[in-house]
Scaffold this active site. Sequence first.
Site, PDB file in Angstrom:
ATOM      1  N   LEU A  27      28.752 -11.539 -74.581  1.00 24.98           N
ATOM      2  CA  LEU A  27      28.821 -11.206 -73.145  1.00 24.98           C
ATOM      3  C   LEU A  27      28.006 -12.212 -72.351  1.00 24.98           C
ATOM      4  O   LEU A  27      26.847 -12.426 -72.645  1.00 24.98           O
ATOM      5  CB  LEU A  27      28.246  -9.819 -72.894  1.00 24.98           C
ATOM      6  CG  LEU A  27      29.222  -8.701 -72.584  1.00 24.98           C
ATOM      7  CD1 LEU A  27      28.490  -7.498 -72.075  1.00 24.98           C
ATOM      8  CD2 LEU A  27      30.264  -9.139 -71.585  1.00 24.98           C
ATOM      9  N   ASP A  29      27.164 -16.072 -70.961  1.00 26.10           N
ATOM     10  CA  ASP A  29      26.931 -17.248 -71.820  1.00 26.10           C
ATOM     11  C   ASP A  29      25.490 -17.232 -72.288  1.00 26.10           C
ATOM     12  O   ASP A  29      24.736 -18.171 -72.076  1.00 26.10           O
ATOM     13  CB  ASP A  29      27.223 -18.513 -71.009  1.00 26.10           C
ATOM     14  CG  ASP A  29      26.543 -18.417 -69.653  1.00 26.10           C
ATOM     15  OD1 ASP A  29      26.747 -19.276 -68.807  1.00 26.10           O
ATOM     16  OD2 ASP A  29      25.789 -17.427 -69.477  1.00 26.10           O
ATOM     17  N   ALA A  31      23.211 -15.762 -70.998  1.00 28.26           N
ATOM     18  CA  ALA A  31      22.312 -15.641 -69.837  1.00 28.26           C
ATOM     19  C   ALA A  31      21.416 -14.420 -69.992  1.00 28.26           C
ATOM     20  O   ALA A  31      20.309 -14.360 -69.497  1.00 28.26           O
ATOM     21  CB  ALA A  31      23.133 -15.503 -68.555  1.00 28.26           C
ATOM     22  N   PHE A  32      21.932 -13.411 -70.725  1.00 26.66           N
ATOM     23  CA  PHE A  32      21.164 -12.160 -70.831  1.00 26.66           C
ATOM     24  C   PHE A  32      20.432 -12.093 -72.164  1.00 26.66           C
ATOM     25  O   PHE A  32      19.986 -11.052 -72.567  1.00 26.66           O
ATOM     26  CB  PHE A  32      22.124 -10.973 -70.767  1.00 26.66           C
ATOM     27  CG  PHE A  32      23.057 -10.947 -69.580  1.00 26.66           C
ATOM     28  CD1 PHE A  32      24.403 -11.237 -69.749  1.00 26.66           C
ATOM     29  CD2 PHE A  32      22.598 -10.635 -68.313  1.00 26.66           C
ATOM     30  CE1 PHE A  32      25.277 -11.196 -68.679  1.00 26.66           C
ATOM     31  CE2 PHE A  32      23.467 -10.596 -67.240  1.00 26.66           C
ATOM     32  CZ  PHE A  32      24.807 -10.875 -67.423  1.00 26.66           C
ATOM     33  N   GLY A  33      20.394 -13.159 -72.935  1.00 31.03           N
ATOM     34  CA  GLY A  33      19.850 -13.026 -74.293  1.00 31.03           C
ATOM     35  C   GLY A  33      21.033 -12.685 -75.183  1.00 31.03           C
ATOM     36  O   GLY A  33      22.167 -12.959 -74.841  1.00 31.03           O
ATOM     37  N   ASP A 142      13.590  -3.589 -59.434  1.00 31.44           N
ATOM     38  CA  ASP A 142      14.292  -4.891 -59.434  1.00 31.44           C
ATOM     39  C   ASP A 142      15.713  -4.729 -58.901  1.00 31.44           C
ATOM     40  O   ASP A 142      16.675  -5.225 -59.500  1.00 31.44           O
ATOM     41  CB  ASP A 142      14.305  -5.481 -60.856  1.00 31.44           C
ATOM     42  CG  ASP A 142      14.542  -6.992 -60.836  1.00 31.44           C
ATOM     43  OD1 ASP A 142      14.790  -7.579 -61.905  1.00 31.44           O
ATOM     44  OD2 ASP A 142      14.516  -7.588 -59.736  1.00 31.44           O
TER      45      ASP A 142
END
Length: 276
Positions: A27, A29, A31-33, A142
Amino acid sequence: HLKKRQWNKNIKKDIDPLQLWDIVSELGDGAFGRVYKAQNKETQVFAALKQVAINNEEDLEDFSVEINILADCVHPNVVGLHEAFYFDGKLWMFLEFCGGGALDSIMVDLEKPLTEDQIRYVCHEMCVALDFLHRHHVIHRDIKAGNVLVTMEGDVKLADFGVSAKNSQTHQKRDTFIGTPYWMAPEVILCETLKDTPYDFKADIWSLGITMIEFAQIEPPNKDMHPMRVLIKIHKSEPPALDQPSKWCHPFIRDYRDKTAILDLICEAKADVIET
Ligand SMILES: COc1ccc(Nc2ncnc(-c3cccnc3Nc3cc(NC(=O)c4cccc(C(F)(F)F)c4)ccc3C)n2)cc1
């Protein structure tokens, strides 16, 4: 003698998750780990899977907090936890999969902000989510477009990729600065920097306002400014406003039930992907 560690009742132990779930694809690229799209072998339902290596008790504590929040805060406008496992030294978190992804990615992919009708609907759904979380004494801390997920049915779900991802990737020490400043309420900055004034749930409402500007203009105010300078600016300035206030009508959240606006957006975003 040591009290037996109270094991987290929301985390299944000694079961191999891959006996119940298939990993379909990666899921984002990375970017989320390490986050994957997974599918349940029995129910065929999809999930977003995050695997986190648990190196010590402290890590387990951190993620137990997140799992307990997700397990306790079950609501249509909050991303749902399917199940969590502790297996092979890793924590496996399976969350309900929202097919539309996050709203910041949709605006970037389509290279345009949301329409007023879309903002009106998303804003209402986020207010319902925040009302629910605040009643459960959870402060999100956040709120931003990147933490707002949409499903293919046009539902809006609040998520939080920042804190846990931050912990899992950088193993940030607890007492370091947390969260991206652009959306931060002045009192949060004070608390994060001076570590004394406690802030409360109203900080989420400030960030909701900043997120509405982000939906209208793709970026939050001050986005081109260095993060450190933003901290000072937010603290000493008046609350930010829309670049072109006259462009927007004012009786804002009234007929919010209109899902069609957000469904059009998702179709555009998905069509955009199919074309490319
Ligand atoms: C790039 O394209 C896509 C397409 C679909 C999706 N859909 C999707 N659906 C559901 N989750 C995710 C997801 C994406 C990246 C990282 N994590 C995701 N979900 C997730 C969220 C969490 N935690 C929270 O959302 C969370 C944590 C603490 C508090 C809260 C809240 F306060 F909102 F309840 C929410 C834990 C584990 C996972 C796998 N992604 C994402 C990107």
